[in-house]
Scaffold this motif. Structure first.
Motif, mmCIF file in Angstrom:
data_model
loop_
_atom_site.group_PDB
_atom_site.id
_atom_site.type_symbol
_atom_site.label_atom_id
_atom_site.label_comp_id
_atom_site.label_asym_id
_atom_site.label_seq_id
_atom_site.Cartn_x
_atom_site.Cartn_y
_atom_site.Cartn_z
ATOM 1 N N ASP A 89 0.796 -1.237 0.017
ATOM 2 C CA ASP A 89 -0.057 -0.135 -0.040
ATOM 3 C C ASP A 89 0.756 1.216 -0.007
ATOM 4 N N LEU A 90 1.942 1.114 0.747
ATOM 5 C CA LEU A 90 2.793 2.376 0.627
ATOM 6 C C LEU A 90 3.368 2.787 -0.611
ATOM 7 N N LEU A 91 3.674 1.519 -1.505
ATOM 8 C CA LEU A 91 4.234 1.595 -2.798
ATOM 9 C C LEU A 91 3.102 2.159 -3.722
ATOM 10 N N VAL A 92 1.984 1.653 -3.621
ATOM 11 C CA VAL A 92 0.940 2.252 -4.561
ATOM 12 C C VAL A 92 0.431 3.574 -4.159
ATOM 13 N N THR A 93 0.404 3.957 -2.773
ATOM 14 C CA THR A 93 0.268 5.429 -2.710
ATOM 15 C C THR A 93 1.250 6.298 -3.240
ATOM 16 N N ALA A 94 2.627 5.912 -3.150
ATOM 17 C CA ALA A 94 3.556 6.646 -3.625
ATOM 18 C C ALA A 94 3.743 6.914 -5.086
ATOM 19 N N LEU A 95 3.373 5.705 -5.852
ATOM 20 C CA LEU A 95 3.241 5.896 -7.177
ATOM 21 C C LEU A 95 1.989 6.927 -7.752
ATOM 22 N N GLY A 96 1.038 6.829 -6.910
ATOM 23 C CA GLY A 96 -0.043 7.693 -7.143
ATOM 24 C C GLY A 96 -0.110 9.170 -6.787
ATOM 25 N N SER A 97 0.570 9.239 -5.525
ATOM 26 C CA SER A 97 0.272 10.688 -5.080
ATOM 27 C C SER A 97 1.521 11.444 -5.123
ATOM 28 N N VAL A 98 2.678 10.802 -5.107
ATOM 29 C CA VAL A 98 3.972 11.224 -5.341
ATOM 30 C C VAL A 98 4.553 11.491 -6.567
ATOM 31 N N ALA A 177 -4.106 11.961 -14.210
ATOM 32 C CA ALA A 177 -3.930 12.412 -12.869
ATOM 33 C C ALA A 177 -5.045 12.071 -11.865
ATOM 34 N N VAL A 178 -6.151 11.830 -12.545
ATOM 35 C CA VAL A 178 -7.584 11.561 -11.694
ATOM 36 C C VAL A 178 -7.430 10.070 -11.371
ATOM 37 N N LEU A 179 -6.865 9.142 -12.070
ATOM 38 C CA LEU A 179 -6.739 7.747 -11.895
ATOM 39 C C LEU A 179 -5.678 7.690 -10.837
ATOM 40 N N SER A 180 -4.531 8.189 -11.028
ATOM 41 C CA SER A 180 -3.426 8.149 -9.961
ATOM 42 C C SER A 180 -3.955 8.337 -8.479
ATOM 43 N N ALA A 181 -4.435 9.627 -8.561
ATOM 44 C CA ALA A 181 -4.961 10.274 -7.138
ATOM 45 C C ALA A 181 -6.041 9.393 -6.436
ATOM 46 N N SER A 182 -7.057 8.725 -7.429
ATOM 47 C CA SER A 182 -8.068 7.965 -6.689
ATOM 48 C C SER A 182 -7.423 6.558 -5.979
ATOM 49 N N VAL A 183 -6.620 5.965 -6.827
ATOM 50 C CA VAL A 183 -5.961 4.706 -6.407
ATOM 51 C C VAL A 183 -5.138 5.211 -5.051
ATOM 52 N N ALA A 184 -4.374 6.251 -5.181
ATOM 53 C CA ALA A 184 -3.626 6.574 -4.216
ATOM 54 C C ALA A 184 -4.075 6.953 -2.607
ATOM 55 N N TYR A 185 -5.528 7.695 -3.126
ATOM 56 C CA TYR A 185 -6.394 7.863 -1.948
ATOM 57 C C TYR A 185 -6.817 6.674 -1.184
ATOM 58 N N VAL A 186 -7.518 5.749 -1.869
ATOM 59 C CA VAL A 186 -7.605 4.677 -1.252
ATOM 60 C C VAL A 186 -6.723 3.758 -0.554
ATOM 61 N N GLY A 188 -3.966 4.899 0.841
ATOM 62 C CA GLY A 188 -3.979 5.567 1.895
ATOM 63 C C GLY A 188 -4.730 5.473 3.032
ATOM 64 N N ALA A 189 -6.107 5.642 2.337
ATOM 65 C CA ALA A 189 -7.072 5.489 3.650
ATOM 66 C C ALA A 189 -7.073 4.030 4.251
ATOM 67 N N ARG A 190 -6.779 2.854 3.521
ATOM 68 C CA ARG A 190 -6.781 1.521 3.943
ATOM 69 C C ARG A 190 -5.335 1.707 5.068
ATOM 70 N N LEU A 191 -4.314 2.428 4.954
ATOM 71 C CA LEU A 191 -3.248 2.614 5.714
ATOM 72 C C LEU A 191 -3.703 3.125 7.011
ATOM 73 N N SER A 192 -4.635 4.225 6.801
ATOM 74 C CA SER A 192 -4.567 5.089 7.662
ATOM 75 C C SER A 192 -5.707 4.475 8.708
ATOM 76 N N ALA A 193 -6.513 3.455 8.276
ATOM 77 C CA ALA A 193 -7.487 2.758 9.037
ATOM 78 C C ALA A 193 -6.846 2.154 10.434
ATOM 79 N N ALA A 247 -5.182 15.701 6.994
ATOM 80 C CA ALA A 247 -6.651 15.753 7.245
ATOM 81 C C ALA A 247 -7.306 14.946 6.310
ATOM 82 N N TRP A 248 -6.746 14.731 5.103
ATOM 83 C CA TRP A 248 -7.390 13.967 4.123
ATOM 84 C C TRP A 248 -7.773 12.587 4.619
ATOM 85 N N TYR A 249 -6.411 11.764 4.900
ATOM 86 C CA TYR A 249 -6.339 10.403 5.147
ATOM 87 C C TYR A 249 -6.999 10.104 6.513
#
Length: 314
Positions: A89-98, A177-186, A188-193, A247-249
Motif C-alpha cells: 500500500d505504501l508503494l501504491v500510494t507513492a506511485l499515485g500521490s508522489v 492524474a485523476v486515476l493516479s490520485a483515486s488509487v492513492a487515496y484509497v 492511503g485510507a486503507r493504511l490510515s485505518a 486531514a484527508w487520510y
C-alpha cells in the motif's frame, strides 16, 4: 495493518453521527488545501509561452522537500517503522500521490489554465468511490451512486460548457492524474485505518526520497524563475504534498472512503474561486450556480447509508 485495522475495514457498522460530522469537516479542510494545488501548480510551471519550473522538477522537488520535512517529523515523534505488510500500500500510494498525480497535473497545466484543469479533475470523487468499491470491497445503495453520478454529471457539464466541447492532450494528462490520485487515496485510507494519517503520508514521502531527491537535483531549472513560481512550488511542497494529507487520510479513515470522497466534488469549484485572486483568471457567474448545485448533491449523498461487505466476503 493489525487486526484492529482489518476489522475497521471489514466491519458493517457505520460511523456515528459525531464521527461522520468530524470526518466531513476534516475532509473539507483537506479539500480546501488541495484546491489550491491547481492555481499554485500553474504558478510553479507557468504557461507554455512563459515557462517557469519544469514539471518534472515540480513533481520530484515538492516530494523531496516534503519528504525531508516528513523525516524530521517521524524522528521527533519516534514513529514506528513500516512492516512488510505495509509495503504494497505504501508503494501504491507513492506511485499515485508522489509520482502520477503531480507529474500529469504539471504537464497538463503547461497547456491549459487552472480553471480548465479544475473542471476536468472534478470527476475525481467518482473515481475514488469506484476504486474504494473495488479495492476495499465497500458497498453503497443505489441512491448513493445516483447522487455521486449526478454530482459528477454536473461537473462534466460544467467542463463541457467551459471547454466549448473541445478536448486537448492536456485532458488526457488530467484523466491520468485523476486515476493516479483515486488509487492513492484509497490505498492511503486503507493504511490510515490502523495507522496515524500523519505517519502514512510521511512514510510514503520518506521512502520515496531515494528517487525524488536525485530526480529533483537532475531536473533543477537552468533558467531564471520568478518569485511567484517559487512561491507556488513552496505551497505544493508543504501543503499539497504533506499537510493536506494529514486531514484527508484521517477523514477517509474516520467517515469511510465512499462517503467522505464526495466532499471532493466541491474541489473544482473551490479551485475556480481561488484561481481568481491567485492567477487573475476571470470568474464567470454560472460557476457559482454549478457550485451550489454540487453542494446540494453532496449534502444529499452523505445521508445515504454506506457499509463495507462482511469480512467473510473477502
Amino acid at each position: 495493518m493489525g487486526s484492529s485495522a482489518s476489522a475497521s475495514l471489514s466491519s458493517s457498522s457505520a460511523p456515528s453521527a459525531a464521527t461522520l460530522h468530524r470526518s466531513l469537516w476534516l475532509g473539507a479542510l483537506g479539500v480546501l488545501m488541495f484546491a489550491m494545488t491547481l492555481p499554485m501548480t500553474r504558478l510553479a510551471v507557468g504557461p507554455a509561452d512563459a515557462p517557469q519550473l519544469p514539471p518534472l522538477f515540480v513533481t520530484a522537488g515538492r516530494a523531496a522537500g516534503a519528504g525531508l520535512l516528513a523525516a524530521v517529523y517521524l524522528l521527533l515523534t519516534r514513529a514506528a517503522r513500516p512492516q512488510q505488510r505495509h509495503l504494497r500500500d505504501l508503494l501504491v500510494t507513492a506511485l499515485g500521490s508522489v509520482v502520477g498525480f503531480p507529474l500529469f497535473l504539471g504537464l497538463a497545466l503547461r497547456q491549459v489554465p487552472s480553471m480548465h484543469a479544475a473542471v476536468v479533475t472534478g470527476i475525481l470523487p467518482l473515481a475514488t468511490a469506484a476504486m474504494a468499491a473495488l479495492m476495499l470491497r465497500q458497498r453503497a445503495p443505489l441512491g448513493f451512486w445516483l447522487c455521486a453520478s449526478a454530482g459528477c454529471a454536473l461537473v462534466l457539464v460544467f467542463a463541457a460548457w467551459e471547454g466549448h466541447g473541445q478536448l486537448v492532450l492536456a485532458d488526457g494528462w488530467l484523466l491520468l492524474a485523476v486515476l493516479s490520485a483515486s488509487v492513492a487515496y484509497v490505498s492511503g485510507a486503507r493504511l490510515s485505518a490502523g495507522w496515524q494519517a500523519e505517519q502514512v503520508i510521511s512514510w510514503v514521502l520518506v521512502l520515496s526520497l531515494p528517487v525524488t531527491l536525485p530526480v529533483a537535483a537532475l531536473s533543477w531549472p537552468t533558467h531564471a524563475v520568478s518569485a511567484a513560481a517559487w512561491g507556488g512550488f513552496a505551497y505544493v511542497t508543504v501543503f499539497s504534498m504533506w499537510v493536506g494529507f494529514f486531514a484527508w487520510y484521517r477523514a477517509l479513515a474516520m467517515g469511510g472512503t465512499l462517503r467522505v470522497s464526495q466532499v471532493q466534488l466541491l474541489q473544482p469549484f473551490l479551485a475556480l474561486l481561488l484561481a481568481v485572486p491567485v492567477l487573475g483568471e476571470a470568474l464567470s457567474p454560472h460557476t457559482l450556480g454549478f457550485a451550489l448545485a454540487v453542494l446540494a448533491v453532496v449534502m444529499l449523498g452523505k445521508r445515504m447509508p454506506v457499509a463495507a461487505k462482511k469480512a467473510g466476503a473477502a
